[in-house]
Design a protein around this motif. Structure first.
Motif, PDB file in Angstrom:
ATOM      1  N   THR A   1     -23.876  -1.260   0.095  1.00 22.22           N
ATOM      2  CA  THR A   1     -22.781  -2.203  -0.112  1.00 22.22           C
ATOM      3  C   THR A   1     -21.590  -1.787   0.746  1.00 22.22           C
ATOM      4  O   THR A   1     -21.482  -0.629   1.141  1.00 22.22           O
ATOM      5  CB  THR A   1     -22.358  -2.279  -1.592  1.00 22.22           C
TER       6      THR A   1
ATOM      7  N   SER B   1     -18.278  -3.113  -0.092  1.00 28.48           N
ATOM      8  CA  SER B   1     -17.035  -3.401  -0.833  1.00 28.48           C
ATOM      9  C   SER B   1     -17.339  -3.269  -2.329  1.00 28.48           C
ATOM     10  O   SER B   1     -18.503  -3.361  -2.739  1.00 28.48           O
ATOM     11  CB  SER B   1     -16.556  -4.823  -0.542  1.00 28.48           C
ATOM     12  N   PRO B   2     -16.272  -3.084  -3.146  1.00 25.44           N
ATOM     13  CA  PRO B   2     -16.487  -3.022  -4.600  1.00 25.44           C
ATOM     14  C   PRO B   2     -17.168  -4.294  -5.104  1.00 25.44           C
ATOM     15  O   PRO B   2     -18.023  -4.225  -5.998  1.00 25.44           O
ATOM     16  CB  PRO B   2     -15.072  -2.892  -5.177  1.00 25.44           C
TER      17      PRO B   2
ATOM     18  N   THR C   1     -20.841  -4.160  -4.706  1.00 28.35           N
ATOM     19  CA  THR C   1     -21.466  -3.270  -5.697  1.00 28.35           C
ATOM     20  C   THR C   1     -21.586  -3.979  -7.039  1.00 28.35           C
ATOM     21  O   THR C   1     -22.621  -3.900  -7.711  1.00 28.35           O
ATOM     22  CB  THR C   1     -20.653  -1.961  -5.820  1.00 28.35           C
TER      23      THR C   1
ATOM     24  N   ASP D   1     -20.132  10.826  -7.816  1.00 26.78           N
ATOM     25  CA  ASP D   1     -18.855  11.474  -8.118  1.00 26.78           C
ATOM     26  C   ASP D   1     -17.782  10.466  -8.531  1.00 26.78           C
ATOM     27  O   ASP D   1     -18.031   9.262  -8.581  1.00 26.78           O
ATOM     28  CB  ASP D   1     -18.406  12.358  -6.939  1.00 26.78           C
ATOM     29  N   LEU D   2     -16.599  10.978  -8.804  1.00 25.40           N
ATOM     30  CA  LEU D   2     -15.468  10.148  -9.205  1.00 25.40           C
ATOM     31  C   LEU D   2     -15.156   9.160  -8.082  1.00 25.40           C
ATOM     32  O   LEU D   2     -15.033   9.560  -6.925  1.00 25.40           O
ATOM     33  CB  LEU D   2     -14.261  11.067  -9.449  1.00 25.40           C
ATOM     34  N   GLY D   3     -15.065   7.889  -8.414  1.00 26.85           N
ATOM     35  CA  GLY D   3     -14.755   6.876  -7.406  1.00 26.85           C
ATOM     36  C   GLY D   3     -15.970   6.387  -6.635  1.00 26.85           C
ATOM     37  O   GLY D   3     -15.835   5.625  -5.676  1.00 26.85           O
ATOM     38  N   ALA D   4     -17.150   6.808  -7.044  1.00 26.63           N
ATOM     39  CA  ALA D   4     -18.364   6.369  -6.341  1.00 26.63           C
ATOM     40  C   ALA D   4     -18.577   4.866  -6.513  1.00 26.63           C
ATOM     41  O   ALA D   4     -18.991   4.171  -5.573  1.00 26.63           O
ATOM     42  CB  ALA D   4     -19.578   7.138  -6.869  1.00 26.63           C
ATOM     43  N   GLY D   5     -18.300   4.375  -7.717  1.00 23.88           N
ATOM     44  CA  GLY D   5     -18.496   2.949  -7.986  1.00 23.88           C
ATOM     45  C   GLY D   5     -19.372   2.699  -9.210  1.00 23.88           C
ATOM     46  O   GLY D   5     -19.895   1.596  -9.380  1.00 23.88           O
ATOM     47  N   LYS D   6     -19.486   3.707 -10.072  1.00 29.48           N
ATOM     48  CA  LYS D   6     -20.309   3.560 -11.278  1.00 29.48           C
ATOM     49  C   LYS D   6     -19.753   2.450 -12.170  1.00 29.48           C
ATOM     50  O   LYS D   6     -20.493   1.581 -12.642  1.00 29.48           O
ATOM     51  CB  LYS D   6     -20.361   4.900 -12.053  1.00 29.48           C
ATOM     52  N   THR D   7     -18.439   2.505 -12.385  1.00 31.13           N
ATOM     53  CA  THR D   7     -17.827   1.495 -13.246  1.00 31.13           C
ATOM     54  C   THR D   7     -17.932   0.109 -12.600  1.00 31.13           C
ATOM     55  O   THR D   7     -18.169  -0.889 -13.292  1.00 31.13           O
ATOM     56  CB  THR D   7     -16.360   1.860 -13.550  1.00 31.13           C
ATOM     57  N   ALA D   8     -17.774   0.049 -11.278  1.00 30.78           N
ATOM     58  CA  ALA D   8     -17.889  -1.243 -10.579  1.00 30.78           C
ATOM     59  C   ALA D   8     -19.276  -1.853 -10.814  1.00 30.78           C
ATOM     60  O   ALA D   8     -19.408  -3.045 -11.102  1.00 30.78           O
ATOM     61  CB  ALA D   8     -17.633  -1.044  -9.082  1.00 30.78           C
TER      62      ALA D   8
ATOM     63  N   GLU E   1     -22.196   6.746 -17.669  1.00 28.68           N
ATOM     64  CA  GLU E   1     -21.569   7.423 -16.529  1.00 28.68           C
ATOM     65  C   GLU E   1     -21.541   8.922 -16.820  1.00 28.68           C
ATOM     66  O   GLU E   1     -21.428   9.334 -17.951  1.00 28.68           O
ATOM     67  CB  GLU E   1     -20.136   6.908 -16.323  1.00 28.68           C
TER      68      GLU E   1
ATOM     69  N   ASP F   1     -14.957   4.305   4.189  1.00 28.77           N
ATOM     70  CA  ASP F   1     -14.392   4.329   2.839  1.00 28.77           C
ATOM     71  C   ASP F   1     -15.060   3.367   1.880  1.00 28.77           C
ATOM     72  O   ASP F   1     -15.112   3.628   0.680  1.00 28.77           O
ATOM     73  CB  ASP F   1     -12.904   3.942   2.907  1.00 28.77           C
ATOM     74  N   GLU F   2     -15.525   2.244   2.398  1.00 31.94           N
ATOM     75  CA  GLU F   2     -16.029   1.200   1.510  1.00 31.94           C
ATOM     76  C   GLU F   2     -17.552   1.115   1.490  1.00 31.94           C
ATOM     77  O   GLU F   2     -18.101   0.244   0.825  1.00 31.94           O
ATOM     78  CB  GLU F   2     -15.430  -0.157   1.909  1.00 31.94           C
TER      79      GLU F   2
ATOM     80  N   ARG G   1     -21.274   2.245   0.439  1.00 34.80           N
ATOM     81  CA  ARG G   1     -21.960   2.994  -0.616  1.00 34.80           C
ATOM     82  C   ARG G   1     -23.456   2.765  -0.498  1.00 34.80           C
ATOM     83  O   ARG G   1     -23.909   1.692  -0.092  1.00 34.80           O
ATOM     84  CB  ARG G   1     -21.538   2.492  -2.012  1.00 34.80           C
TER      85      ARG G   1
HETATM   86  P1  ADP Z   1     -16.543   5.553 -10.752  1.00 28.05           P
HETATM   87  O1  ADP Z   1     -16.740   4.820 -12.040  1.00 28.05           O
HETATM   88  O2  ADP Z   1     -17.827   5.971 -10.101  1.00 28.05           O
HETATM   89  O3  ADP Z   1     -15.582   6.703 -10.872  1.00 28.05           O
HETATM   90  P2  ADP Z   1     -15.120   3.156  -9.947  1.00 28.05           P
HETATM   91  O4  ADP Z   1     -16.094   2.035  -9.980  1.00 28.05           O
HETATM   92  O5  ADP Z   1     -14.162   3.276 -11.081  1.00 28.05           O
HETATM   93  O6  ADP Z   1     -15.902   4.536  -9.706  1.00 28.05           O
HETATM   94  O7  ADP Z   1     -14.250   3.073  -8.649  1.00 28.05           O
HETATM   95  C1  ADP Z   1     -14.786   2.927  -7.368  1.00 28.05           C
HETATM   96  C2  ADP Z   1     -13.630   2.942  -6.383  1.00 28.05           C
HETATM   97  O8  ADP Z   1     -14.111   2.890  -5.054  1.00 28.05           O
HETATM   98  C3  ADP Z   1     -12.701   1.746  -6.575  1.00 28.05           C
HETATM   99  O9  ADP Z   1     -11.381   2.155  -6.305  1.00 28.05           O
HETATM  100  C4  ADP Z   1     -13.211   0.775  -5.512  1.00 28.05           C
HETATM  101  O10 ADP Z   1     -12.193  -0.085  -5.070  1.00 28.05           O
HETATM  102  C5  ADP Z   1     -13.635   1.723  -4.406  1.00 28.05           C
HETATM  103  N1  ADP Z   1     -14.737   1.207  -3.559  1.00 28.05           N
HETATM  104  C6  ADP Z   1     -14.678   1.095  -2.217  1.00 28.05           C
HETATM  105  N2  ADP Z   1     -15.825   0.635  -1.723  1.00 28.05           N
HETATM  106  C7  ADP Z   1     -16.665   0.453  -2.771  1.00 28.05           C
HETATM  107  C8  ADP Z   1     -18.009  -0.019  -2.889  1.00 28.05           C
HETATM  108  N3  ADP Z   1     -18.760  -0.364  -1.817  1.00 28.05           N
HETATM  109  N4  ADP Z   1     -18.536  -0.081  -4.122  1.00 28.05           N
HETATM  110  C9  ADP Z   1     -17.817   0.291  -5.192  1.00 28.05           C
HETATM  111  N5  ADP Z   1     -16.546   0.756  -5.159  1.00 28.05           N
HETATM  112  C10 ADP Z   1     -15.967   0.823  -3.952  1.00 28.05           C
END
Ligand code: ADP
Ligand code: MG
Length: 141
Positions: A5, A7-8, A11, A33-40, A105, A129-130, A132
C-alpha cells in the motif's frame, strides 16, 4: 498473501476487503512496530463489517468492542501488557470464546495464548514514508 500500500487509505481498503472473509471466532494477530498501520488496517475491518463508529487504539482500555456490524469486532492493544499471564485477569479466554472476531495489536505480548487457527498479519515499512507491505498468513487448514 502480500499486499503493498502507498497510503493509510489503501491500508484501510485492504482491511475492508479482508473483512469479507471474517467469520465468528477468528483471531487476527497483528505484528509491526508503532505507526506501522495496524490500527489503520483494523479501521478498515470495522468499516467492512458495517461498524460506523470511531476506531482508535484502545491504549488505556486494552480492548474496544465494535458492535452493530455483521460481526462484533474486539480490538485489543496489548502494548502495555507486561507479562502474558496478565491476560487471565483481562478475561482473555472469555473473549476468545465469544462469537466475535478478535483483532490483536502487539500480539507478540500474547505469545503462547493465541489459538492454532490464528491468522497473522504483519505490516512493515517500505522505501518511502507511506509505503507498507502487509503479509496475511492464514493458518494451515
Ligand atoms: P499502529 O496501529 O501500527 O501503531 P496506526 O495505524 O495508528 O499504526 O498509524 C499508522 C501511521 O502511519 C498513521 O499516522 C498513518 O497516517 C501513517 N501511514 C503512512 N502510510 C501508511 C500506509 N501505507 N498504511 C498505513 N498507515 C500509513
Ligand atoms: Mg495501533
Amino acid at each position: 498473501m502480500i499486499y503493498h500500500t502507498a497510503s493509510p487509505h489503501e491500508t484501510e481498503n485492504v482491511g475492508e476487503m479482508f473483512s469479507n472473509s471474517l467469520e465468528k471466532g477468528m483471531v487476527l494477530a497483528f505484528r509491526g512496530d508503532l505507526g506501522a498501520g495496524k490500527t489503520a488496517f483494523i479501521r478498515g475491518l470495522a468499516k467492512g463489517l458495517g461498524y460506523t463508529g470511531r476506531v482508535t487504539s484502545p491504549t488505556y482500555a486494552i480492548v474496544n468492542e465494535y458492535e452493530g456490524g455483521r460481526l462484533t469486532l474486539l480490538h485489543f492493544d496489548l502494548y502495555r501488557l507486561e507479562q502474558a499471564d496478565e491476560l487471565y485477569d483481562l478475561g482473555w479466554e472469555d473473549y476468545l470464546a465469544r462469537d466475535a472476531v478478535c483483532a490483536v495489536e502487539w500480539s507478540e505480548r500474547a505469545q503462547g495464548y493465541l489459538p492454532a487457527s490464528t491468522i497473522y498479519i504483519t505490516i512493515s515499512r517500505g522505501e518511502t514514508d507511506e509505503m507498507r507491505e502487509i503479509e496475511i498468513k492464514e493458518a494451515a487448514k
